[in-house]
Write a protein that holds these residues in place. Structure first.
Motif, short mmCIF file in Angstrom:
data_model
loop_
_atom_site.label_atom_id
_atom_site.label_comp_id
_atom_site.label_asym_id
_atom_site.label_seq_id
_atom_site.Cartn_x
_atom_site.Cartn_y
_atom_site.Cartn_z
N ASP A 1 -15.49 32.78 31.39
CA ASP A 1 -15.90 34.05 30.78
C ASP A 1 -14.67 34.85 30.33
O ASP A 1 -13.58 34.30 30.22
N LYS A 2 -14.86 36.16 30.18
CA LYS A 2 -13.75 37.00 29.67
C LYS A 2 -12.55 37.06 30.60
O LYS A 2 -11.47 37.47 30.17
N ASP A 3 -12.69 36.64 31.84
CA ASP A 3 -11.50 36.54 32.70
C ASP A 3 -10.47 35.59 32.09
O ASP A 3 -9.27 35.71 32.39
N ARG A 4 -10.91 34.67 31.22
CA ARG A 4 -9.93 33.79 30.55
C ARG A 4 -9.00 34.62 29.68
O ARG A 4 -7.82 34.30 29.55
N PHE A 5 -9.56 35.68 29.07
CA PHE A 5 -8.74 36.59 28.27
C PHE A 5 -7.96 37.54 29.18
O PHE A 5 -6.75 37.70 29.03
N ARG A 6 -8.68 38.16 30.15
CA ARG A 6 -8.01 39.13 31.04
C ARG A 6 -6.81 38.49 31.73
O ARG A 6 -5.77 39.12 31.90
N GLN A 7 -6.97 37.23 32.15
CA GLN A 7 -5.94 36.59 32.98
C GLN A 7 -5.08 35.59 32.20
O GLN A 7 -4.39 34.77 32.81
N ASP A 8 -5.15 35.65 30.86
CA ASP A 8 -4.33 34.77 30.00
C ASP A 8 -4.51 33.29 30.32
O ASP A 8 -3.53 32.54 30.40
N LEU A 9 -5.76 32.87 30.52
CA LEU A 9 -6.01 31.47 30.87
C LEU A 9 -6.17 30.59 29.62
O LEU A 9 -6.22 29.36 29.74
N GLY A 10 -6.28 31.22 28.44
CA GLY A 10 -6.36 30.47 27.18
C GLY A 10 -7.77 29.96 26.88
O GLY A 10 -8.68 30.06 27.71
N ASP A 11 -7.92 29.40 25.68
CA ASP A 11 -9.18 28.79 25.23
C ASP A 11 -10.40 29.70 25.47
O ASP A 11 -11.45 29.24 25.96
N VAL A 12 -10.27 30.96 25.10
CA VAL A 12 -11.34 31.92 25.38
C VAL A 12 -12.61 31.57 24.59
O VAL A 12 -13.67 31.33 25.19
N VAL A 13 -12.49 31.52 23.27
CA VAL A 13 -13.69 31.28 22.46
C VAL A 13 -14.23 29.86 22.69
O VAL A 13 -15.44 29.64 22.74
N GLU A 14 -13.30 28.90 22.86
CA GLU A 14 -13.71 27.52 23.14
C GLU A 14 -14.57 27.47 24.40
O GLU A 14 -15.56 26.73 24.48
N SER A 15 -14.18 28.27 25.38
CA SER A 15 -14.92 28.30 26.64
C SER A 15 -16.29 28.93 26.45
O SER A 15 -17.30 28.42 26.97
N TYR A 16 -16.36 30.06 25.71
CA TYR A 16 -17.65 30.71 25.44
C TYR A 16 -18.59 29.71 24.75
O TYR A 16 -19.78 29.64 25.05
N GLU A 17 -18.03 28.97 23.81
CA GLU A 17 -18.82 28.02 23.04
C GLU A 17 -19.31 26.88 23.93
O GLU A 17 -20.46 26.45 23.84
N MET A 18 -18.45 26.45 24.84
CA MET A 18 -18.83 25.38 25.77
C MET A 18 -19.95 25.85 26.70
O MET A 18 -20.90 25.10 26.97
N VAL A 19 -19.86 27.10 27.15
CA VAL A 19 -20.93 27.66 27.98
C VAL A 19 -22.24 27.61 27.19
O VAL A 19 -23.28 27.15 27.71
N GLY A 20 -22.21 28.06 25.95
CA GLY A 20 -23.40 28.05 25.11
C GLY A 20 -23.94 26.65 24.93
O GLY A 20 -25.16 26.41 25.07
N GLN A 21 -23.05 25.72 24.65
CA GLN A 21 -23.49 24.33 24.45
C GLN A 21 -24.15 23.76 25.69
O GLN A 21 -25.13 23.03 25.60
N ARG A 22 -23.64 24.12 26.86
CA ARG A 22 -24.26 23.64 28.11
C ARG A 22 -25.68 24.16 28.27
O ARG A 22 -26.49 23.58 28.99
N LEU A 23 -25.97 25.32 27.60
CA LEU A 23 -27.32 25.90 27.69
C LEU A 23 -28.21 25.42 26.55
O LEU A 23 -29.41 25.68 26.55
N GLY A 24 -27.59 24.81 25.53
CA GLY A 24 -28.35 24.36 24.37
C GLY A 24 -28.28 25.29 23.18
O GLY A 24 -29.10 25.20 22.25
N VAL A 25 -27.29 26.22 23.17
CA VAL A 25 -27.11 27.11 22.02
C VAL A 25 -26.50 26.31 20.88
O VAL A 25 -25.58 25.52 21.10
N SER A 26 -27.00 26.53 19.65
CA SER A 26 -26.42 25.86 18.50
C SER A 26 -25.53 26.84 17.73
O SER A 26 -25.96 27.95 17.41
N PHE A 27 -24.27 26.44 17.48
CA PHE A 27 -23.33 27.34 16.79
C PHE A 27 -23.07 26.89 15.35
O PHE A 27 -22.12 27.33 14.75
N ASP A 28 -23.91 26.01 14.81
CA ASP A 28 -23.67 25.51 13.43
C ASP A 28 -23.81 26.62 12.41
O ASP A 28 -24.66 27.46 12.54
#
Ligand code: UDP
Length: 237
Positions: A210-237
């Motif tokens: 989640d946003k802790d990736r941004f708060r804590q400089d863990l990188g891949d913020v949007v990639e992670s949000y997208e991966m969370v969505g994909q695990r739920l079945g969200v389509s980002f096309d």
């Protein structure tokens, strides 16, 4: 639907009036911010990802009987929503300790909270969103006691629905913040539900997604949000 003037510009979203007085447009920008706006960045594709993520979650909540302001997605980074009279209070539920509760109470991160905790915060950037209780809300008239009861009831109902949903994607819903408003006298879930306003950990590795990736400089913020969505079945096309 005609987009008219900008009504409000927040840290990550802008709100526009439309030719329908009961509808607003939420525009999810690529901006991201943390620590009361002291840390900011532009993250490519974030607006699109959060718009589609939010629409997916709001639809799931509607299907489960939670009234939400979401109407429909109208562009990759824009959604049409009901125009609410917002209650200036944030509702936070925590299933696992993380973030401000650890700093405030000196508890370690990662402790299961059983039962989950509930906190109210006043929406006020200048005061850094102080924690308040139901007496403050009543005394200062920020919301009617019956509406506050409804907000609490809906926030806990959201917990049951979303804990189960994220678990299906092998994720733990650590905590989240909701905001409510009034629409024709009814308490309705407003604002957004995205990884910007909740904490999600991988169930096996406890990796922060989640946003802790941004708060804590863990990188891949949007990639992670997208991966969370994909695990739920969200389509980002
Ligand atoms: N949160 C939010 N907006 C705020 C404050 C908190 O969306 O203005 C979310 C935050 O992302 C987390 C939860 O509410 O999922 C609890 O936040 P906390 O009180 O731990 O504060 P933080 O550590 O984010 O400062």
């Amino acid at each position: 639907m005609e987009k008219r003037e900008e009504l409000y510009r927040g840290k990550a979203k802008s709100v526009y009036t439309t030719d329908d007085q009961d509808r607003l447009i939420l525009l999810f920008r690529d901006d991201t911010s943390a620590f009361d706006g002291r840390k900011t960045s532009q993250l490519n594709r974030k607006g699109m990802v959060n718009n589609k993520f939010n629409a997916f979650i709001m639809q799931k909540l509607e299907d489960a009987g939670i009234p939400t302001q979401h109407d429909r997605v109208i562009a990759s980074n824009e959604s049409l929503v009901k125009r609410l009279n917002m209650v200036p209070v944030e509702c936070v539920v925590r299933n696992i300790s993380a973030g401000s509760i650890c700093r405030r109470l000196g508890v370690e991160e990662g402790k299961d909270l059983n039962p989950p905790t509930f906190e109210f915060f006043l929406k006020n950037d200048e005061l850094h969103d102080p924690m308040i209780n139901e007496y403050h809300i009543a005394s200062f008239g920020w919301a009617e006691p019956t509406h506050v009861e409804k907000m609490k009831e809906l926030t806990f109902k959201v917990n049951d629905i979303l804990k189960a949903l994220f678990l299906q994607g092998n994720m733990l819903l650590v905590d989240y913040k909701l905001e409510f408003g009034l629409y024709k006298g009814q308490v309705i879930l407003g604002d957004e539900f995205t990884p910007d306003g909740c904490r999600l950990w991988d169930k096996d590795t406890r990796e922060k997604l989640d946003k802790d990736r941004f708060r804590q400089d863990l990188g891949d913020v949007v990639e992670s949000y997208e991966m969370v969505g994909q695990r739920l079945g969200v389509s980002f096309d």
